[in-house]
Structure formats: structure tokens, C-alpha cells
Design a protein around this motif. Sequence first.
Motif, PDB file in Angstrom:
ATOM      1  N   LEU A  71     -26.769  30.757 -70.994  1.00  0.00           N
ATOM      2  CA  LEU A  71     -26.561  29.329 -71.236  1.00  0.00           C
ATOM      3  C   LEU A  71     -27.878  28.643 -71.562  1.00  0.00           C
ATOM      4  O   LEU A  71     -27.966  27.837 -72.502  1.00  0.00           O
ATOM      5  CB  LEU A  71     -25.900  28.689 -70.006  1.00  0.00           C
ATOM      6  N   ARG A  72     -28.904  28.949 -70.802  1.00  0.00           N
ATOM      7  CA  ARG A  72     -30.235  28.367 -71.045  1.00  0.00           C
ATOM      8  C   ARG A  72     -30.705  28.709 -72.468  1.00  0.00           C
ATOM      9  O   ARG A  72     -31.195  27.838 -73.199  1.00  0.00           O
ATOM     10  CB  ARG A  72     -31.235  28.883 -70.012  1.00  0.00           C
ATOM     11  N   ALA A  73     -30.514  29.954 -72.893  1.00  0.00           N
ATOM     12  CA  ALA A  73     -30.937  30.379 -74.227  1.00  0.00           C
ATOM     13  C   ALA A  73     -30.140  29.664 -75.328  1.00  0.00           C
ATOM     14  O   ALA A  73     -30.704  29.262 -76.350  1.00  0.00           O
ATOM     15  CB  ALA A  73     -30.789  31.896 -74.369  1.00  0.00           C
ATOM     16  N   VAL A  74     -28.838  29.497 -75.117  1.00  0.00           N
ATOM     17  CA  VAL A  74     -28.007  28.783 -76.101  1.00  0.00           C
ATOM     18  C   VAL A  74     -28.494  27.348 -76.239  1.00  0.00           C
ATOM     19  O   VAL A  74     -28.652  26.828 -77.350  1.00  0.00           O
ATOM     20  CB  VAL A  74     -26.512  28.814 -75.685  1.00  0.00           C
ATOM     21  N   TYR A  78     -29.848  25.920 -79.697  1.00  0.00           N
ATOM     22  CA  TYR A  78     -28.901  25.080 -80.441  1.00  0.00           C
ATOM     23  C   TYR A  78     -28.610  23.734 -79.792  1.00  0.00           C
ATOM     24  O   TYR A  78     -27.728  23.007 -80.261  1.00  0.00           O
ATOM     25  CB  TYR A  78     -27.582  25.839 -80.654  1.00  0.00           C
ATOM     26  N   GLY A  79     -29.300  23.402 -78.721  1.00  0.00           N
ATOM     27  CA  GLY A  79     -29.018  22.140 -78.050  1.00  0.00           C
ATOM     28  C   GLY A  79     -27.567  22.119 -77.584  1.00  0.00           C
ATOM     29  O   GLY A  79     -27.037  23.115 -77.126  1.00  0.00           O
ATOM     30  N   VAL A  84     -20.064  25.391 -74.462  1.00  0.00           N
ATOM     31  CA  VAL A  84     -20.083  26.563 -73.585  1.00  0.00           C
ATOM     32  C   VAL A  84     -19.232  26.262 -72.356  1.00  0.00           C
ATOM     33  O   VAL A  84     -19.479  25.290 -71.646  1.00  0.00           O
ATOM     34  CB  VAL A  84     -21.519  26.931 -73.148  1.00  0.00           C
ATOM     35  N   ILE A  85     -18.229  27.109 -72.148  1.00  0.00           N
ATOM     36  CA  ILE A  85     -17.367  27.004 -70.972  1.00  0.00           C
ATOM     37  C   ILE A  85     -17.726  28.143 -70.040  1.00  0.00           C
ATOM     38  O   ILE A  85     -17.561  29.313 -70.389  1.00  0.00           O
ATOM     39  CB  ILE A  85     -15.886  27.100 -71.374  1.00  0.00           C
ATOM     40  N   MET A  86     -18.224  27.800 -68.879  1.00  0.00           N
ATOM     41  CA  MET A  86     -18.574  28.802 -67.882  1.00  0.00           C
ATOM     42  C   MET A  86     -17.319  29.188 -67.119  1.00  0.00           C
ATOM     43  O   MET A  86     -16.458  28.343 -66.858  1.00  0.00           O
ATOM     44  CB  MET A  86     -19.613  28.253 -66.907  1.00  0.00           C
ATOM     45  N   VAL A  87     -17.209  30.469 -66.752  1.00  0.00           N
ATOM     46  CA  VAL A  87     -16.096  30.945 -65.933  1.00  0.00           C
ATOM     47  C   VAL A  87     -16.645  31.846 -64.829  1.00  0.00           C
ATOM     48  O   VAL A  87     -17.667  32.504 -64.996  1.00  0.00           O
ATOM     49  CB  VAL A  87     -15.037  31.722 -66.770  1.00  0.00           C
ATOM     50  N   SER A  88     -15.943  31.830 -63.690  1.00  0.00           N
ATOM     51  CA  SER A  88     -16.348  32.687 -62.591  1.00  0.00           C
ATOM     52  C   SER A  88     -15.166  32.872 -61.648  1.00  0.00           C
ATOM     53  O   SER A  88     -14.326  31.989 -61.511  1.00  0.00           O
ATOM     54  CB  SER A  88     -17.514  32.064 -61.817  1.00  0.00           C
ATOM     55  N   ASP A 101     -26.237  21.264 -65.063  1.00  0.00           N
ATOM     56  CA  ASP A 101     -27.600  20.801 -65.343  1.00  0.00           C
ATOM     57  C   ASP A 101     -28.163  21.446 -66.606  1.00  0.00           C
ATOM     58  O   ASP A 101     -28.925  20.828 -67.347  1.00  0.00           O
ATOM     59  CB  ASP A 101     -28.532  21.093 -64.166  1.00  0.00           C
ATOM     60  N   LEU A 102     -27.768  22.698 -66.854  1.00  0.00           N
ATOM     61  CA  LEU A 102     -28.243  23.415 -68.042  1.00  0.00           C
ATOM     62  C   LEU A 102     -27.448  23.065 -69.299  1.00  0.00           C
ATOM     63  O   LEU A 102     -27.788  23.511 -70.389  1.00  0.00           O
ATOM     64  CB  LEU A 102     -28.195  24.926 -67.802  1.00  0.00           C
ATOM     65  N   GLY A 103     -26.370  22.306 -69.139  1.00  0.00           N
ATOM     66  CA  GLY A 103     -25.631  21.863 -70.316  1.00  0.00           C
ATOM     67  C   GLY A 103     -24.269  22.486 -70.526  1.00  0.00           C
ATOM     68  O   GLY A 103     -23.716  22.399 -71.628  1.00  0.00           O
ATOM     69  N   ALA A 104     -23.690  23.105 -69.506  1.00  0.00           N
ATOM     70  CA  ALA A 104     -22.332  23.636 -69.651  1.00  0.00           C
ATOM     71  C   ALA A 104     -21.379  22.482 -69.941  1.00  0.00           C
ATOM     72  O   ALA A 104     -21.529  21.389 -69.408  1.00  0.00           O
ATOM     73  CB  ALA A 104     -21.894  24.356 -68.378  1.00  0.00           C
TER      74      ALA A 104
END
Length: 155
Positions: A71-74, A78-79, A84-88, A101-104
Amino acid sequence: MESSEARLWIIDDAEDDLQVFRRFLRKHERLCTPSFIESGVQAMELLEQGDVPDLIILDLRMTPVGGLQILRAVREKYGGLVPVIMVSGGAEGREVLEAYDLGANAFIEKPSHHAEFVELLASTLGFWLRHALRPSGAFASGELDARPALVRRSS
């Protein structure tokens, strides 16, 4: 049968979860053109090559390269232009907070029951690929061209 031009990356190292995604997207192939990326290392390589999807579904817990690192790299590359949808399957509060905080754009807990997982995929992908506007063409032209993410079927 043609698929949408929307490009979806599913980044997850859990084979069981990837199978659920594959089965769902085979039945709904008009939603998008999916790429199944089975490791964080592979995802980082694709990002370094400049490959840009329209939407990313990203598992939080992978080794050796985890979801937050990707996520940080994306976001660095690309700002906020690539949702980006995080899943867990079981994130802790601090992990959810860090992802946002990282932009998810969203953080979703993976349901343990197959039927719930399929229902979640249908609603999530339906929103992001049918209804949300995305900045298409931004990378090729340097400008943003917001338009519906999916051309709807004519009735």
C-alpha cells in the motif's frame, strides 16, 4: 463474452481465498479483467515495472512483503489515483488505523463463511467497478478523465 476494460489486481497469498475470488470472477467476467497476484514480492515487481490497475484488493498479512508495505508503495508511486481495498481475516485496530493512514480506500474483514465472502465480493466490486468514478487515462495522458468504471449492458 467480453470483459470490462477495468483492470483488477487481487493480491493475496492464501490459495483458498484466491480460489473464492477466481470462482466469483468467472461467474461475473464482465465486471473486470482480473490479475491474481500470489505474493507481495510479485506485486512489488509489477509496480516497479509501471503496471497500473484500476482497483487493487490487497491482503494485509503476507510474507515476506506485507500488504501495508505494498500500500505504501502504491501511494508513493501513484498517490490516491488507484483505489486500494485492504482485506484481512483478523486485523487488529492498529493495523486498520495504519492502513487508513497510508491511504487505503476501505478495509474489509474477510468473512469465514463462503456465502458471506461471495456476497461481500459482489457488493464491493459492484460499487467500485460499476458505480464509482475512477481516474482513467490519468497515467497515459497526465490528465484525469473521470468516467464510470464500467460500461453498462444495454437492455
